[in-house]
Design a protein around this motif. Structure first.
Motif, PDB file in Angstrom:
ATOM      1  N   SER A 128       0.867  -1.251  -0.009  1.00  0.00           N
ATOM      2  CA  SER A 128      -0.142   0.197   0.138  1.00  0.00           C
ATOM      3  C   SER A 128       0.802   1.205  -0.168  1.00  0.00           C
ATOM      4  CB  SER A 128      -0.902   0.028   1.154  1.00  0.00           C
ATOM      5  OG  SER A 128      -0.403  -0.444   2.339  1.00  0.00           O
ATOM      6  N   ALA A 129       1.919   1.082   0.583  1.00  0.00           N
ATOM      7  CA  ALA A 129       2.988   2.450   0.715  1.00  0.00           C
ATOM      8  C   ALA A 129       3.328   2.695  -0.851  1.00  0.00           C
ATOM      9  CB  ALA A 129       4.228   2.017   1.464  1.00  0.00           C
ATOM     10  N   GLU A 130       3.615   1.677  -1.646  1.00  0.00           N
ATOM     11  CA  GLU A 130       4.138   1.971  -3.021  1.00  0.00           C
ATOM     12  C   GLU A 130       2.936   2.602  -3.726  1.00  0.00           C
ATOM     13  OE1 GLU A 130       5.766  -1.354  -5.577  1.00  0.00           O
ATOM     14  OE2 GLU A 130       6.130  -2.422  -3.659  1.00  0.00           O
ATOM     15  N   ALA A 131       1.490   1.920  -3.455  1.00  0.00           N
ATOM     16  CA  ALA A 131       0.406   2.457  -4.145  1.00  0.00           C
ATOM     17  C   ALA A 131       0.194   3.964  -3.776  1.00  0.00           C
ATOM     18  CB  ALA A 131      -0.638   1.637  -3.894  1.00  0.00           C
ATOM     19  N   ILE A 132       0.443   4.026  -2.522  1.00  0.00           N
ATOM     20  CA  ILE A 132       0.055   5.407  -2.096  1.00  0.00           C
ATOM     21  C   ILE A 132       1.273   6.523  -2.860  1.00  0.00           C
ATOM     22  CG2 ILE A 132       0.254   6.949  -0.176  1.00  0.00           C
ATOM     23  CD1 ILE A 132      -0.835   4.479   1.369  1.00  0.00           C
ATOM     24  N   ALA A 133       2.432   6.147  -2.901  1.00  0.00           N
ATOM     25  CA  ALA A 133       3.281   6.714  -3.485  1.00  0.00           C
ATOM     26  C   ALA A 133       3.125   7.280  -4.825  1.00  0.00           C
ATOM     27  CB  ALA A 133       4.934   6.208  -3.155  1.00  0.00           C
ATOM     28  N   LEU A 134       2.758   6.056  -5.653  1.00  0.00           N
ATOM     29  CA  LEU A 134       2.239   6.277  -7.050  1.00  0.00           C
ATOM     30  C   LEU A 134       1.204   7.236  -7.281  1.00  0.00           C
ATOM     31  CD1 LEU A 134       2.456   2.733  -7.970  1.00  0.00           C
ATOM     32  CD2 LEU A 134       3.930   4.417  -9.176  1.00  0.00           C
ATOM     33  N   LEU A 135       0.280   7.395  -6.370  1.00  0.00           N
ATOM     34  CA  LEU A 135      -0.950   8.243  -6.345  1.00  0.00           C
ATOM     35  C   LEU A 135      -0.453   9.547  -5.921  1.00  0.00           C
ATOM     36  CD1 LEU A 135      -3.799   6.626  -4.364  1.00  0.00           C
ATOM     37  CD2 LEU A 135      -3.580   6.781  -6.956  1.00  0.00           C
ATOM     38  N   GLY A 136       0.542   9.607  -5.060  1.00  0.00           N
ATOM     39  CA  GLY A 136       0.896  11.061  -4.799  1.00  0.00           C
ATOM     40  C   GLY A 136       1.929  11.474  -5.625  1.00  0.00           C
ATOM     41  N   ALA A 137       2.667  10.725  -6.492  1.00  0.00           N
ATOM     42  CA  ALA A 137       3.379  11.217  -7.728  1.00  0.00           C
ATOM     43  C   ALA A 137       2.613  11.833  -8.872  1.00  0.00           C
ATOM     44  CB  ALA A 137       4.474  10.302  -8.160  1.00  0.00           C
ATOM     45  N   ASP A 138       1.353  11.351  -9.034  1.00  0.00           N
ATOM     46  CA  ASP A 138       0.735  11.689 -10.281  1.00  0.00           C
ATOM     47  C   ASP A 138      -1.059  11.894 -10.110  1.00  0.00           C
ATOM     48  OD1 ASP A 138      -0.701  11.892 -12.529  1.00  0.00           O
ATOM     49  OD2 ASP A 138      -0.028   9.897 -13.588  1.00  0.00           O
ATOM     50  N   PRO A 139      -1.173  13.108  -9.830  1.00  0.00           N
ATOM     51  CA  PRO A 139      -2.689  13.333  -9.139  1.00  0.00           C
ATOM     52  C   PRO A 139      -3.675  12.926 -10.223  1.00  0.00           C
ATOM     53  CG  PRO A 139      -1.436  15.563  -9.805  1.00  0.00           C
ATOM     54  CD  PRO A 139      -0.346  14.444  -9.967  1.00  0.00           C
ATOM     55  N   GLU A 140      -3.407  12.691 -11.605  1.00  0.00           N
ATOM     56  CA  GLU A 140      -4.381  12.030 -12.538  1.00  0.00           C
ATOM     57  C   GLU A 140      -4.360  10.600 -12.507  1.00  0.00           C
ATOM     58  OE1 GLU A 140      -6.440  14.174 -14.213  1.00  0.00           O
ATOM     59  OE2 GLU A 140      -5.229  15.544 -13.010  1.00  0.00           O
ATOM     60  N   ALA A 141      -3.548   9.963 -11.477  1.00  0.00           N
ATOM     61  CA  ALA A 141      -3.618   8.677 -11.446  1.00  0.00           C
ATOM     62  C   ALA A 141      -4.850   8.250 -10.727  1.00  0.00           C
ATOM     63  CB  ALA A 141      -2.496   7.890 -10.646  1.00  0.00           C
ATOM     64  N   LYS A 142      -5.346   6.893 -11.095  1.00  0.00           N
ATOM     65  CA  LYS A 142      -6.648   6.475 -10.228  1.00  0.00           C
ATOM     66  C   LYS A 142      -6.358   5.039  -9.929  1.00  0.00           C
ATOM     67  CE  LYS A 142     -10.445   9.002 -11.130  1.00  0.00           C
ATOM     68  NZ  LYS A 142     -11.166   9.530  -9.994  1.00  0.00           N
ATOM     69  N   LEU A 143      -6.784   4.712  -9.000  1.00  0.00           N
ATOM     70  CA  LEU A 143      -6.688   3.589  -8.211  1.00  0.00           C
ATOM     71  C   LEU A 143      -7.854   2.530  -9.070  1.00  0.00           C
ATOM     72  CD1 LEU A 143      -7.111   3.997  -4.324  1.00  0.00           C
ATOM     73  CD2 LEU A 143      -5.019   3.288  -5.724  1.00  0.00           C
ATOM     74  N   LEU A 144      -7.024   1.278  -9.085  1.00  0.00           N
ATOM     75  CA  LEU A 144      -7.856   0.217  -9.897  1.00  0.00           C
ATOM     76  C   LEU A 144      -8.385  -0.905  -8.990  1.00  0.00           C
ATOM     77  CD1 LEU A 144      -9.100  -0.999 -12.670  1.00  0.00           C
ATOM     78  CD2 LEU A 144      -6.816  -1.813 -12.961  1.00  0.00           C
ATOM     79  N   ALA A 145      -9.355  -1.129  -8.516  1.00  0.00           N
ATOM     80  CA  ALA A 145      -9.560  -2.380  -7.535  1.00  0.00           C
ATOM     81  C   ALA A 145     -10.037  -3.502  -8.528  1.00  0.00           C
ATOM     82  CB  ALA A 145     -10.792  -1.735  -6.674  1.00  0.00           C
ATOM     83  N   GLY A 146     -11.616  -3.508  -8.571  1.00  0.00           N
ATOM     84  CA  GLY A 146     -12.131  -4.666  -9.531  1.00  0.00           C
ATOM     85  C   GLY A 146     -12.530  -4.031 -10.794  1.00  0.00           C
ATOM     86  N   GLY A 147     -12.420  -2.736 -11.044  1.00  0.00           N
ATOM     87  CA  GLY A 147     -12.701  -1.996 -12.267  1.00  0.00           C
ATOM     88  C   GLY A 147     -14.100  -2.105 -12.926  1.00  0.00           C
TER      89      GLY A 147
END
Lengths: 155, 787, 284
Positions: C14-33
């Motif tokens: 989750s730390a990596e995921a949070i970092a990725l989100l922080g680095a790119d404000p236009e990124a979106k989380l993909l769960a089941g989609g």
């Protein structure tokens, strides 16, 4: 948009493909692997024509990215009756006139396959409920439900 | 006309006809082996994506294409300014006095007239890149006032289509008998305004087409998901200036049509033009949003209908004013009048009505063009007429069955000519009412209804009685106002092995013609069904109009039986020569020619065929060594199937939701070729009726914006919306059609909607109001139940 | 109808995921989609990147300490629906899941994705609010808990920060009477209105009540006044009717092609009445 290497098993055969991440599993099956039995009826996850099994569970292949299928085992309509004759479910579809234009059929077969794996002898209501996510515009559904029940009883 | 239309057919000797033979197409379709248009691998094909109008009506100031043209993978970007010089588009009209034809451009040029009309096209290496480039197009549009209400548009105001002098595409009125006098002396008059909404065929396979122009051979091949390949070829020649004999049109497996795919669309012209320009195959696969936006819509009519009765509930007269919402262009070939004029085509239906006044008006609006959809034109007036019959029955205190019994054409009245000059040679109208009443157990239902009402549950039973105009040939088309020539042709060839290849101009979109036509051919030639292959769907084959309008069974039977007859004669002549008997003493059955009454004196059909092809010394002298014949069929008379529907529903007054508990069908389509296929057509049509009445709605807002462009907004019925359906068969073979066969593909969409609406209104009787505007939504129920 | 281009990331933590989100404000989380990908198909969203949570550890499990059931965000709806723990301890959750779309969607769709997508007629948010669930969010600064009542802010809007991940929900055990009612045009469709109800009774009268409606406002609506009117009363038709009126009188739902505002309010009133009777044990 860099590519992603996807390794997956389709109908028992292993494949490795470098794909663009925006490719759906449906596109991967149809365009890359030329398994066109899986149909696209809406590409919005509603019609169910693109239903395939992912690790045995019925899934909309239009709502799954190809990279999400990495490491998974995919089963499509092409695997059914691969022995040169229709499997019991397919044969029940033919006997009951459970298809007309055939466009939705692969999706129904895969949804029903998953159901019959889970419930050996489902009730008519269970079949109706399970298949409610697959749309058919030709048959009025009754013969499809008949076919699934008959296949279960035969099995 | 009469002589051109008349075709005699030989008698049918049913062996396979009448049996639920399993479909020969099924193994292919059940294993993923079907090849629909999007499945075809056409080497080197590029992908087209179309920018569509966001406005109902707008002037196109400019379309900025530079960014799209330079986007990765783009091959060409075109707008209407590029396509119009190559082709003006699709000209459509009917040869009817006062009917206004239109031309629908390949891409809108100067003005766009409905949301979803093509403004520009991008062709790119992949569908993804084509859509990316489409995103880069910028259309500068100046919105114009949109015409969205057909009735209001009759009063004047802006034009929906500025190429027309007014919004009225056709206005036609007739007065038959003496309706004024009938309404004056009526003991009971019931009338209302019935609003039937706009919905659509929505086949599960969207439209799609692939064009490949090969400059070296100067041939154009178009694969298209269509019901009418030959018509396409003729029209492509006309609109594109190609030589007709250098065009191939192929309909591969087609995933449902229901009338929508019996039209030529701009996209078909567009991909042909693009392929010629780019010298590469070009494919366009419609997406679902496009299918909902701009494939034809259907059914929208307002019927202001009134019925006059005497004191016994005998119908004296019917008057109707039909306003059809035609959309922005005439779709080819049925045009915008398909609904309103179609309504007039069977206005009196199964009933004795001596006086009639009806007027039908078709109005241009800034909406998707109106086209054919199962039950064309007839659905809306059936809802009105059958609803008013129920209302009259309530006023008179008689049952809905009884009022229909009193008014249908009685068994001793055939042949019967309606006041609109339809000739019914036979029918089981009265029997259908009786059979339906028995099947639903009406008395028991009434008791149950009373008991449930006391518990606060609201059940309703509704019925509808119908006939269906089928087997439409040229003369019949003219009789119903659609002045089009329509016939079909089949070639039957027996191979030297005694097997049979049938090629036909009919097409199949799921109706199972590969099976039913094989049953016909097998019986016509006395061979097994396994010995017959049927090819459909290509202009390589004999010319004809294709499958639409419940005509496949009749046209297919007629043309195949006529083509098979000379082959049968040759087999008999040759076998007679070989067995030294007279041809009339021989019978062909189950692949064997035998002397009637002496089955041991026989020859396999295969041997006789072999002799005809290869044994000049054995066959009769002067017999031509071929077993191939081609015949057309253009029946002079309509084949009228008939029947009845009942629906039992429960209305939840607190949520406005309706559940359809049971639907019962009585169907009489004469000689049944394949009962399972007939039942499948009935059930599928009823599912569409349930969808149309309760769920499906092309919902435009007041600006002409379509709000239902996904399957989350446009709701198709699913397994949990459609109950199991009980079917009762009657059989009154047609006196005029080949083998007595009658079409039946549309009946459910003619009549079941009326039964469903009547059922809801029956359930709502305790609330003292009726619903006359469709679809029946929770809101409309709640407005009546007042909860 | 093809997706626009995006980068694809498959973090393992989750730390990596949070970092990725922080680095790119236009990124979106993909769960089941199952909600996000249709938006991409329609090109209603153009995320620059999708951060796939499927490989992130610790987001998949269901357990209970006896007081609450902890449901991991990446559990599929199917698995939550079939979970014995959930079925025994918070049966309202299982009942609600049966109404969510169709089996193939539930097989991919996730519990957390469903909550975070915040569709204004979605089933589970109403149950979370009714049962006073706590939602556990993880961000760059660590973990925080948000009460379900504060999580949904409006249609497709939640308290989840742009660089936060919903990791699980803690749903207090509810062993009282319960009822879940929804009205939809078709089985599996988003509701025109829905209600989740819980009623505990003692000595023939209501001792505790939970009532949450959804589909009738941008976010789930906890009907507190109606709950108060229930407590101390004997559940019968009259009380149910009164409570239904209290719970819905002030609502001004958003109308759409499926149902008008007025229609949704009427439907909600009917559903509250039925749910109260059922949860109160008056209807079997």
């Amino acid at each position: 948009m860099s590519g992603v290497t996807v390794e997956l098993t389709v109908n028992g055969q292993r494949f490795e493909r470098l794909v663009k991440p925006r490719l759906t599993l449906a596109d991967l099956l149809r365009d890359e692997l030329r398994l066109t039995g899986t149909k696209l009826g809406c590409e919005q996850g509603v019609c169910g024509a693109c239903t395939v099994l992912v690790d045995g569970a019925a899934v909309r292949s239009c709502l799954m990215l190809a990279p999400q299928a990495g490491g998974r085992s995919i089963t499509t309509v092409e695997s059914l009756g691969a022995g040169g004759e229709l499997n019991p479910l397919q044969a029940a579809f033919a006997r009951n006139h459970a298809l007309q234009c055939g466009f939705c059929t692969a999706g129904f077969l895969m949804s029903a396959t998953a159901l019959l794996e889970r419930e050996a002898v489902p009730t008519r209501d269970q079949v109706r409920e399970t298949l409610s996510g697959n749309l058919c515009r030709c048959t009025g559904y009754q013969t499809i439900i008949d076919a699934v029940i008959e296949a279960a009883q035969a099995g | 006309m009469a002589s051109a239309g008349q075709h005699d057919t030989p008698p049918l000797h049913p062996q396979l006809v009448g049996r639920s033979v399993q479909r020969v197409e099924d193994p292919r379709l059940l294993t993923g082996g079907g090849e629909y248009t999007a499945d075809l691998l056409v080497e080197g094909a590029l992908h087209a994506a179309i920018l569509r109008s966001p406005y109902a009506h707008a002037r196109i100031r400019s379309i900025e294409t530079a960014a799209a043209a330079s986007a990765p993978g783009t091959h060409v970007v075109w707008t209407g300014a590029d396509t119009t010089p190559l082709s003006a588009g699709i000209a459509a009209g009917l040869p009817i006095d006062g009917m206004k034809p239109t031309v629908q451009p390949v891409l809108a040029d100067g003005t766009t007239r409905f949301v979803g009309e093509g403004l520009a096209v991008v062709v790119a290496d992949t569908p993804h890149l084509a859509e990316d480039a489409r995103d880069a197009l910028v259309a500068d549009l100046e919105p114009l006032e949109a015409v969205t209400d057909a009735e209001a548009a009759l009063a004047g105001g802006p034009l929906a289509n500025d190429t027309l002098e007014d919004n009225l595409i056709l206005d036609s009125e007739r007065v038959l008998g003496d309706p004024d006098a009938a309404f004056d002396r009526a003991a009971l008059r019931v009338g209302d305004r019935f609003v039937h909404h706009r919905y659509a065929a929505v086949p599960l396979e969207t439209r799609g087409c692939i064009a490949r122009f090969d400059w070296a051979s100067d041939r154009l091949t178009l694969w298209s998901s269509t019901q009418m390949p030959h018509f396409f070829r003729t029209m492509l020649a006309a609109f594109l200036g190609f030589a007709e004999h250098k065009i191939d049109v192929i309909a591969p497996d087609v995933g449902g049509g229901f009338g929508q795919k019996a039209h030529l669309f701009p996209e078909e012209l567009l991909v042909c033009l693009l392929s010629k320009q780019l010298r590469r195959p070009v494919r366009w696969i419609e997406d679902r949003r496009e299918n909902l936006l701009c494939a034809t819509h259907a059914k929208q009519q307002v019927n202001e209908m009134e019925l006059a009765f005497d004191g016994d509930g005998t119908l004296l007269a019917l008057s109707d004013r039909v306003v059809g919402d035609g959309g922005a262009y005439n779709a080819l070939p049925w045009t915008a009048v398909v609904e309103a004029m179609g309504a007039a085509g069977n206005m009196t239906s199964v009933y004795r009505i001596e006086s009639l006044r009806d007027r039908h008006l078709t109005v241009a609006t800034n909406k998707c063009p109106t086209g054919a959809y199962r039950g064309i034109g007839w659905t809306a007036p059936q809802v009105a007429r059958e609803g008013l019959l129920d209302r009259a029955a309530r006023e008179l205190g008689i049952s809905p069955f009884e009022i229909r019994r009193r008014n249908v054409v009685q068994p001793d009245e055939f042949p019967y000519t309606t006041i609109t000059e339809l000739e019914y040679t036979e029918g089981s109208f009265l029997e259908a009412v009786d059979a339906l009443e028995q099947a639903v157990g009406y008395e028991a239902f009434l008791e149950r209804q009373r008991a449930e009402r006391a518990r606060g549950r609201y059940l309703g039973l509704g019925i509808s009685i119908f006939n269906e105009l089928t087997g439409i040939g040229t003369e019949a088309a003219f009789a119903t106002g659609f002045n089009v020539t329509t016939h079909d042709t089949s070639t039957v060839r027996m191979e030297p092995s005694g097997t049979v290849t049938v090629t036909t101009s009919l097409t199949t979109q799921g109706q199972g013609q590969e099976t039913t036509l094989a049953q016909i051919a097998a019986d016509a030639l006395g061979v097994a069904i396994e010995s017959v292959t049927v090819h459909t769907g290509s202009t390589d084959q004999v010319y004809g109009m294709g499958t639409w309008g419940s005509r496949g069974a009749v046209m297919g039977s007629g043309s195949i039986m006529r083509a098979a007859e000379p082959i049968r004669r040759k087999l008999l002549l040759t076998a007679a020569h070989m067995l030294e008997v007279a041809p009339d003493d021989l019978t062909i059955e189950r692949g064997t020619v035998s002397v009637t009454g002496a089955p041991d004196r026989s020859l396999p059909v295969a041997d006789v065929a072999g002799v005809i092809y290869f044994a000049a010394a054995v066959r009769p002298p002067d017999l031509e060594p071929t077993l191939e014949a081609t015949a057309a069929y253009d029946g002079s008379e309509l084949a009228y199937s008939n029947g009845a529907h009942a629906a039992l529903v429960e209305v939840d007054p607190g949520t406005g939701l309706v559940s359809v508990e049971q639907v019962t069908v009585v169907e009489d389509c004469g000689t049944v070729i394949n009962p399972a296929i007939v039942d499948g057509q009935l059930r599928g049509g009823i599912a569409q009726a349930i969808g149309g009445v309760f769920l499906e709605h092309m919902h435009y807002d007041e600006n002409g914006q379509l709000l239902t462009t996904t399957f989350l907004d446009y709701l198709l019925p699913s397994t949990t919306d459609v109950p199991d359906i009980e079917i009762v068969h009657l059989s009154t073979p047609s006196a005029s059609s080949p083998g007595g066969v009658k079409g039946m593909g549309e009946s459910a969409m003619v009549s079941a909607p009326a039964a469903l609406v009547n059922a809801v209104n029956d359930a709502l009787v305790p609330f003292g109001a009726e619903i006359t505007e469709l679809p029946i939504t929770p809101d409309r129920i709640l407005a009546v139940t007042g909860d | 109808m093809k997706f626009p281009p995006f980068q694809y990331h498959a973090p393992a933590t989750s730390a990596e995921a949070i970092a990725l989100l922080g680095a790119d404000p236009e990124a979106k989380l993909l769960a089941g989609g199952q909600s996000l990908l249709p938006l991409l198909a329609l090109r209603l969203a153009y995320p620059t990147a999708l951060v796939d949570l499927a490989g992130v550890e610790g987001l998949c499990d269901i357990d209970t300490d006896g007081r609450a059931v902890r449901i991991g965000a990446m559990e599929t709806l199917t698995d939550v629906g079939r979970s014995d723990i959930v079925g025994e301890k918070v049966p309202l959750v299982s009942a609600a899941i049966a109404h969510v779309a169709h089996e193939p969607i539930r097989n991919r769709g996730t519990f957390g994705g469903n909550l975070a997508h915040a569709d204004p007629a979605s089933e589970l948010p109403a149950v979370m609010v009714a049962l006073d669930a706590q939602l556990v969010l993880q961000g760059p600064a660590g973990e925080r808990r948000v009460g379900a009542g504060e999580f949904w802010r409006g249609p497709f809007t939640t308290a989840l920060g742009a660089d936060e991940i919903l990791t699980c929900a803690e749903v207090p055990v509810w062993q009282g009477g319960w009822s879940f009612h929804e009205a939809a045009r078709r089985s599996g469709d988003f509701a025109l209105a829905l209600v989740a109800a819980g009623i505990e009774s003692a000595n023939g009268s209501c001792s505790a009540a939970r009532l949450c409606l959804h589909g009738v406002a941008g976010a789930p609506v906890r009907a507190r006044t109606a709950e108060e009117a229930l407590v101390g009363g004997a559940i019968d038709e009259t009380l149910a009717e009164e409570v239904a009126e209290l719970a819905t009188a002030e609502l001004i739902p958003t109308g759409d092609v499926h149902c008008t505002s007025d229609g949704r309010r009427k439907i909600a009133r009917t559903l509250v009445r039925r749910a109260v009777l059922e949860a109160g044990g008056s209807v079997q």
